[in-house]
Design a protein around this motif. Structure first.
Motif, short mmCIF file in Angstrom:
data_model
loop_
_atom_site.label_atom_id
_atom_site.label_comp_id
_atom_site.label_asym_id
_atom_site.label_seq_id
_atom_site.Cartn_x
_atom_site.Cartn_y
_atom_site.Cartn_z
N GLY A 211 -15.44 30.02 -22.24
CA GLY A 211 -14.73 30.51 -23.41
C GLY A 211 -13.70 31.57 -23.06
O GLY A 211 -13.96 32.45 -22.24
N MET A 212 -12.54 31.49 -23.69
CA MET A 212 -11.48 32.49 -23.50
C MET A 212 -10.77 32.71 -24.83
O MET A 212 -10.21 31.77 -25.41
N GLN A 213 -10.80 33.95 -25.31
CA GLN A 213 -10.17 34.25 -26.59
C GLN A 213 -8.69 33.90 -26.57
O GLN A 213 -7.97 34.24 -25.63
N TRP A 214 -8.24 33.20 -27.60
CA TRP A 214 -6.86 32.72 -27.81
C TRP A 214 -6.47 31.58 -26.88
O TRP A 214 -5.38 31.03 -27.02
N VAL A 215 -7.32 31.23 -25.91
CA VAL A 215 -6.95 30.21 -24.93
C VAL A 215 -7.79 28.95 -25.06
O VAL A 215 -7.30 27.84 -24.85
N GLY A 216 -9.08 29.10 -25.41
CA GLY A 216 -9.99 27.96 -25.44
C GLY A 216 -9.80 27.08 -26.66
O GLY A 216 -10.59 27.11 -27.61
N ARG A 217 -8.74 26.29 -26.63
CA ARG A 217 -8.40 25.41 -27.77
C ARG A 217 -8.59 23.94 -27.38
O ARG A 217 -8.78 23.61 -26.22
N THR B 89 -13.35 28.10 -27.79
CA THR B 89 -13.77 29.46 -28.12
C THR B 89 -13.87 29.61 -29.63
O THR B 89 -12.86 29.61 -30.33
N ALA B 90 -15.09 29.74 -30.13
CA ALA B 90 -15.32 29.72 -31.58
C ALA B 90 -14.51 30.80 -32.30
O ALA B 90 -13.86 30.52 -33.32
N LEU B 91 -14.54 32.03 -31.78
CA LEU B 91 -13.94 33.14 -32.52
C LEU B 91 -12.41 33.19 -32.40
O LEU B 91 -11.78 34.04 -33.01
N THR B 92 -11.82 32.27 -31.61
CA THR B 92 -10.36 32.12 -31.66
C THR B 92 -9.95 31.53 -33.01
O THR B 92 -8.85 31.79 -33.51
N GLN B 93 -10.86 30.75 -33.59
CA GLN B 93 -10.59 30.13 -34.89
C GLN B 93 -10.87 31.14 -36.00
O GLN B 93 -11.93 31.76 -36.01
N PRO B 94 -9.94 31.30 -36.96
CA PRO B 94 -10.07 32.36 -37.96
C PRO B 94 -11.30 32.24 -38.86
O PRO B 94 -11.85 33.24 -39.31
N LEU C 297 -24.12 29.96 -1.85
CA LEU C 297 -24.80 31.17 -2.29
C LEU C 297 -25.96 30.89 -3.25
O LEU C 297 -26.69 31.81 -3.61
N GLY C 298 -26.10 29.63 -3.66
CA GLY C 298 -27.23 29.28 -4.51
C GLY C 298 -26.88 28.85 -5.92
O GLY C 298 -27.77 28.52 -6.70
N ALA C 299 -25.59 28.84 -6.25
CA ALA C 299 -25.17 28.37 -7.57
C ALA C 299 -25.09 26.84 -7.58
O ALA C 299 -25.09 26.20 -6.53
N GLU C 300 -25.00 26.28 -8.78
CA GLU C 300 -24.92 24.82 -8.95
C GLU C 300 -23.52 24.38 -9.40
O GLU C 300 -23.30 23.22 -9.75
N GLY C 301 -22.58 25.34 -9.39
CA GLY C 301 -21.22 25.05 -9.81
C GLY C 301 -20.49 26.35 -10.08
O GLY C 301 -21.04 27.44 -9.87
N VAL C 302 -19.24 26.24 -10.53
CA VAL C 302 -18.44 27.44 -10.81
C VAL C 302 -17.85 27.38 -12.21
O VAL C 302 -17.57 26.31 -12.75
N ASN C 303 -17.65 28.57 -12.76
CA ASN C 303 -16.95 28.74 -14.03
C ASN C 303 -15.60 29.41 -13.74
O ASN C 303 -15.55 30.38 -12.99
N MET C 304 -14.52 28.86 -14.30
CA MET C 304 -13.20 29.43 -14.06
C MET C 304 -12.50 29.69 -15.40
O MET C 304 -12.50 28.83 -16.28
N GLY C 305 -11.91 30.87 -15.52
CA GLY C 305 -11.14 31.21 -16.71
C GLY C 305 -9.66 31.30 -16.40
O GLY C 305 -8.85 30.48 -16.82
N THR C 306 -9.31 32.30 -15.59
CA THR C 306 -7.90 32.54 -15.26
C THR C 306 -7.25 31.30 -14.66
O THR C 306 -6.11 30.95 -14.99
N ARG C 307 -7.98 30.59 -13.78
CA ARG C 307 -7.41 29.39 -13.15
C ARG C 307 -7.07 28.33 -14.19
O ARG C 307 -6.02 27.68 -14.10
N PHE C 308 -7.93 28.15 -15.21
CA PHE C 308 -7.63 27.16 -16.24
C PHE C 308 -6.56 27.65 -17.22
O PHE C 308 -5.90 26.83 -17.87
N MET C 309 -6.40 28.96 -17.34
CA MET C 309 -5.27 29.47 -18.13
C MET C 309 -3.95 28.98 -17.56
O MET C 309 -3.00 28.72 -18.28
N CYS C 310 -3.93 28.87 -16.24
CA CYS C 310 -2.70 28.53 -15.52
C CYS C 310 -2.66 27.04 -15.20
O CYS C 310 -2.52 26.62 -14.05
#
Length: 332
Positions: free
Chosen positions: A20-26, A43-48, A191-204
């Motif tokens: 989720g990213m405010q104003w971006v997750g559309r 992003t739920a709270l991007t919606q008014p 390092l033991g994770a099962e995947g990655v979460n990316m915000g800034t990269r998906f913004m771009c």
């Protein structure tokens, strides 16, 4: 493709998440992420309003038949949004995956689980991850100090936080904060994770509904181009370094700053205008240190495909070679 407990639990092809990213997750971005085989979140709270969220979910469904989710971030506020109504909108819309973040999500987790919805909780500390696990969530997104948005107050970078969490968390866990390419994905898996979460990269990416000039600014920025604001208010946020963030940091450094002293600078409406009109210095906007690893503006399909294929290549060639395995041995 790289299969992990995360991809199997959530029915996606790639162990990559657009959180989720405010104003971006559309809808347009989330659908593009889903169509690329990764997991995206509106992003739920991007919606008014909750009704607007229902419409956005329907729009996303019209653009993809792949799994996607909705982010619901719970933060303390003087006048909190109607969380229960947003929650009901998510349930009514038939969404099967929710990302929660923020403050004590128990009632939300309970309600979602009653309706068979899988929940990923995003947090910034091992103790919070374990608390969420006890609440019954299906996966954890652990967010290191490098991240955009709220990194918490412990200042633990991902290189320590991810394995520390992996030692204790039993459910699938994805790593957040500082990820933007195949090298980060392979490192997170190691390092033991099962995947990655990316915000800034998906913004771009091409499908991200923010102004092209902001995307170009992310590409131009290096890893030093962030500021930590609200430190003195114990609500730290990492944002892109600009004229406004520097002013906020300056006010906080003087000591005794209250939210009233900086409210005019950090207003959400100003940040939203940055994304809409493309002036990177107009307001506060979130971006992580990973800006230093972002050098292009690909489509989501190009980004996900590239990350997975390059990750497979790193695992198959570079790491196997270091372990002294031949190609034939590695394939066995």
């Amino acid at each position: 493709m790289i299969k992990t407990r995360f991809t199997e639990t959530f029915g996606v092809e790639a162990p990559i998440v657009q959180g989720g990213m405010q104003w971006v997750g559309r809808a347009e971005l989330v659908a593009a992420v889903a169509n690329a085989g990764a997991l995206g979140f509106i992003t739920a709270l991007t919606q008014p309003t909750p009704d607007d969220l229902r419409k956005e979910i329907e729009k996303c469904k019209s653009l993809t038949d792949k799994p996607f989710g909705v982010n619901l971030t719970i933060l303390p506020a003087l006048t909190p949004p109607p969380y229960a109504e947003y929650r009901q909108a998510i349930i009514d819309s038939g969404v099967q995956i929710v990302e929660t973040a923020g403050y004590k999500p128990q009632e939300h987790v309970d309600h979602f689980k009653e309706h068979g919805i899988k929940v990923i909780h995003k947090c910034t500390a091992v103790r919070h991850a374990l608390s969420a696990e006890r609440m019954g969530v299906d996966a954890i997104s652990i967010d290191g100090f490098e991240c955009a948005g709220h990194p918490g107050e412990d200042d633990i970078p991902g290189l320590i936080l991810i394995p520390a969490a992996a030692d204790k968390v039993k459910i699938p866990m994805i790593a957040s904060g500082g990820f933007g390419d195949a090298r980060g994905l392979v490192a997170a898996l190691a390092l033991g994770a099962e995947g990655v979460n990316m915000g800034t990269r998906f913004m771009c990416t091409k499908e991200s509904a923010i102004h092209q000039k902001v995307k170009e600014q992310i590409v131009a920025n290096d890893e030093r181009q962030t500021d930590l604001i609200f430190r003195t208010l114990h609500n730290t946020a990492r944002v892109a370094k600009n004229a406004v963030s520097q002013e906020v940091v300056g006010i906080e450094k003087k000591g005794g700053a209250k939210i009233e002293d900086i409210a005019h600078l950090v207003a959400g409406a100003r940040g939203r205008k940055v994304y809409e009109e493309g002036d990177p210095d107009y307001g506060i906007w979130s971006a992580g240190m990973v800006q230093g690893l972002i050098h292009d503006i690909p489509s989501c399909q190009e980004l996900v495909s590239r990350m997975v294929s390059e990750a497979e290549d790193i695992i198959r060639t570079r790491l196997n070679r270091m372990a002294g395995l031949s190609g034939a041995q590695a394939a066995e």
